[in-house]
Design an enzyme around this catalytic site. Structure first.
Site, mmCIF file in Angstrom:
data_model
loop_
_atom_site.group_PDB
_atom_site.id
_atom_site.type_symbol
_atom_site.label_atom_id
_atom_site.label_comp_id
_atom_site.label_asym_id
_atom_site.label_seq_id
_atom_site.Cartn_x
_atom_site.Cartn_y
_atom_site.Cartn_z
ATOM 1 N N PRO A 1 -4.866 -5.482 7.896
ATOM 2 C CA PRO A 1 -5.534 -6.468 8.745
ATOM 3 C C PRO A 1 -7.046 -6.541 8.571
ATOM 4 C CG PRO A 1 -4.760 -4.577 10.014
ATOM 5 C CD PRO A 1 -4.157 -4.452 8.664
ATOM 6 N N ASN A 2 -7.522 -7.770 8.641
ATOM 7 C CA ASN A 2 -8.955 -8.114 8.606
ATOM 8 C C ASN A 2 -9.602 -7.975 7.228
ATOM 9 O OD1 ASN A 2 -9.106 -8.674 11.471
ATOM 10 N ND2 ASN A 2 -8.865 -6.479 11.766
ATOM 11 N N ARG B 1 -17.333 -9.922 6.947
ATOM 12 C CA ARG B 1 -17.049 -8.949 8.002
ATOM 13 C C ARG B 1 -17.930 -7.704 7.836
ATOM 14 N NH1 ARG B 1 -11.962 -4.840 7.769
ATOM 15 N NH2 ARG B 1 -12.246 -4.001 9.840
ATOM 16 N N TYR C 1 -18.875 -2.809 4.846
ATOM 17 C CA TYR C 1 -17.847 -3.094 3.840
ATOM 18 C C TYR C 1 -18.366 -3.790 2.578
ATOM 19 C CZ TYR C 1 -14.782 -1.875 7.718
ATOM 20 O OH TYR C 1 -14.164 -1.205 8.738
ATOM 21 N N ASN D 1 -4.594 -0.073 1.179
ATOM 22 C CA ASN D 1 -5.667 -0.040 2.165
ATOM 23 C C ASN D 1 -5.052 -0.581 3.454
ATOM 24 O OD1 ASN D 1 -7.854 -0.178 3.835
ATOM 25 N ND2 ASN D 1 -9.221 -1.169 2.359
ATOM 26 N N ALA E 1 -6.982 -0.901 9.760
ATOM 27 C CA ALA E 1 -6.853 -0.235 11.076
ATOM 28 C C ALA E 1 -5.479 0.407 11.277
ATOM 29 C CB ALA E 1 -7.132 -1.246 12.189
ATOM 30 N N HIS F 1 -4.794 4.247 11.150
ATOM 31 C CA HIS F 1 -5.026 5.166 12.260
ATOM 32 C C HIS F 1 -3.975 5.039 13.367
ATOM 33 C CE1 HIS F 1 -8.775 5.169 10.100
ATOM 34 N NE2 HIS F 1 -8.974 3.892 10.385
ATOM 35 N N ASP G 1 6.318 5.921 8.016
ATOM 36 C CA ASP G 1 7.750 6.118 7.802
ATOM 37 C C ASP G 1 8.257 5.315 6.606
ATOM 38 O OD1 ASP G 1 7.829 7.818 9.939
ATOM 39 O OD2 ASP G 1 8.892 6.471 11.299
ATOM 40 N N GLU H 1 -3.713 6.175 -0.792
ATOM 41 C CA GLU H 1 -4.429 5.592 0.355
ATOM 42 C C GLU H 1 -5.879 5.325 -0.050
ATOM 43 O OE1 GLU H 1 -4.593 8.235 3.720
ATOM 44 O OE2 GLU H 1 -6.058 6.985 4.765
ATOM 45 N N HIS I 1 -9.811 3.377 1.070
ATOM 46 C CA HIS I 1 -10.704 2.718 2.023
ATOM 47 C C HIS I 1 -12.018 2.396 1.329
ATOM 48 C CE1 HIS I 1 -7.963 3.824 5.211
ATOM 49 N NE2 HIS I 1 -7.906 5.030 4.660
ATOM 50 N N LEU I 2 -12.599 1.286 1.731
ATOM 51 C CA LEU I 2 -13.932 0.934 1.236
ATOM 52 C C LEU I 2 -14.967 1.903 1.809
ATOM 53 C CD1 LEU I 2 -13.245 -2.748 2.013
ATOM 54 C CD2 LEU I 2 -14.009 -2.081 -0.251
ATOM 55 N N SER I 3 -14.896 2.104 3.128
ATOM 56 C CA SER I 3 -15.854 2.979 3.799
ATOM 57 C C SER I 3 -15.311 4.413 3.815
ATOM 58 C CB SER I 3 -16.074 2.482 5.231
ATOM 59 O OG SER I 3 -14.858 2.535 5.964
ATOM 60 N N ARG J 1 -17.300 8.090 9.895
ATOM 61 C CA ARG J 1 -17.445 7.013 10.882
ATOM 62 C C ARG J 1 -16.968 7.481 12.275
ATOM 63 N NH1 ARG J 1 -15.094 1.581 8.719
ATOM 64 N NH2 ARG J 1 -16.272 0.870 10.547
ATOM 65 N N ARG K 1 -11.421 7.032 13.581
ATOM 66 C CA ARG K 1 -11.061 6.716 12.185
ATOM 67 C C ARG K 1 -10.821 7.966 11.345
ATOM 68 N NH1 ARG K 1 -12.277 1.121 11.806
ATOM 69 N NH2 ARG K 1 -13.972 0.609 13.218
HETATM 70 C C1 DQA Z 1 -11.009 0.447 6.183
HETATM 71 C C2 DQA Z 1 -11.385 1.508 7.236
HETATM 72 C C3 DQA Z 1 -10.586 1.312 8.516
HETATM 73 O O1 DQA Z 1 -10.968 2.298 9.483
HETATM 74 C C4 DQA Z 1 -10.871 -0.051 9.104
HETATM 75 O O2 DQA Z 1 -10.075 -0.281 10.248
HETATM 76 C C5 DQA Z 1 -10.714 -1.163 8.107
HETATM 77 C C6 DQA Z 1 -11.149 -0.961 6.745
HETATM 78 C C7 DQA Z 1 -11.878 0.533 4.920
HETATM 79 O O3 DQA Z 1 -11.476 -0.009 3.885
HETATM 80 O O4 DQA Z 1 -12.968 1.122 4.958
HETATM 81 O O5 DQA Z 1 -10.311 -2.266 8.468
HETATM 82 O O6 DQA Z 1 -9.652 0.672 5.795
#
Ligand code: DQA
Length: 148
Positions: A9-10, A17, A22, A73, A76, A79, A86, A97, A99-101, A106, A110
């Site tokens: 998501p997002n 964003r 990011y 990725n 959210a 978490h 599962d 797994e 993540h950008l950040s 953080r 997270r």
């Molecule tokens: C994220 C980190 C997550 O905590 C956050 O909810 C995101 C992006 C990242 O790529 O840094 O939406 O997965």
């Protein structure tokens, strides 16, 4: 070798964003870079995004027998989602797994990843380069998988 990139998501809003967290690259920019790099490495990629948890679960389930590695990725859902965790465990397709950040640097909520224990590893904090690092890591994971 085939790698499935899944984005939660997002991440469709990347570029606009929270750019200080990011970066300014859009998801399409990142996909282009991944595709170019994958071509040079001789890897086939599929690249998808969804804001819907169940759709991500469906895609993980469908990956069995079709993809060698999943790069996820989960945004959210990382978490919060026992369902994603599962699905990864049930399907058994090696999953990386990303993540950008750097989620560990953080907010406290997270720091916990529900999917980390069922993934081969985690790449976090390298901005869009996290995707390229994961692509390269997926080749190693695939080689290791052959020997297990
Ligand atoms: C994220 C980190 C997550 O905590 C956050 O909810 C995101 C992006 C990242 O790529 O840094 O939406 O997965």
């Amino acid at each position: 070798m085939k790698v499935l990139f899944l984005n939660g998501p997002n991440l469709n809003l990347l570029g606009q964003r929270e750019p200080d967290v990011y970066g300014r690259a859009t998801l399409v920019d990142i996909e282009d870079k991944v595709r170019k790099h994958a071509k040079a490495l001789g890897v086939e990629v599929d690249f998808r995004q969804s804001n819907v948890e169940g759709e991500l679960v469906d895609w993980i389930q469908e990956a069995k027998g079709k993809f060698d590695v999943i790069v996820l990725n989960a945004a959210a859902y990382t978490h919060t989602s026992i369902a994603l965790r599962d699905a990864i465990a049930a399907v058994g397709v090696p999953t990386i797994e990303i993540h950008l950040s750097n989620i560990h640097a953080r907010e406290k909520f997270r720091h916990k990843s529900l999917i980390a224990p069922v993934c081969w590893g985690q790449i976090s904090g390298f901005g869009q380069k996290s995707y390229i690092l994961a692509l390269e890591a997926s080749i190693n994971v695939n080689d290791l998988k052959k020997h297990t």
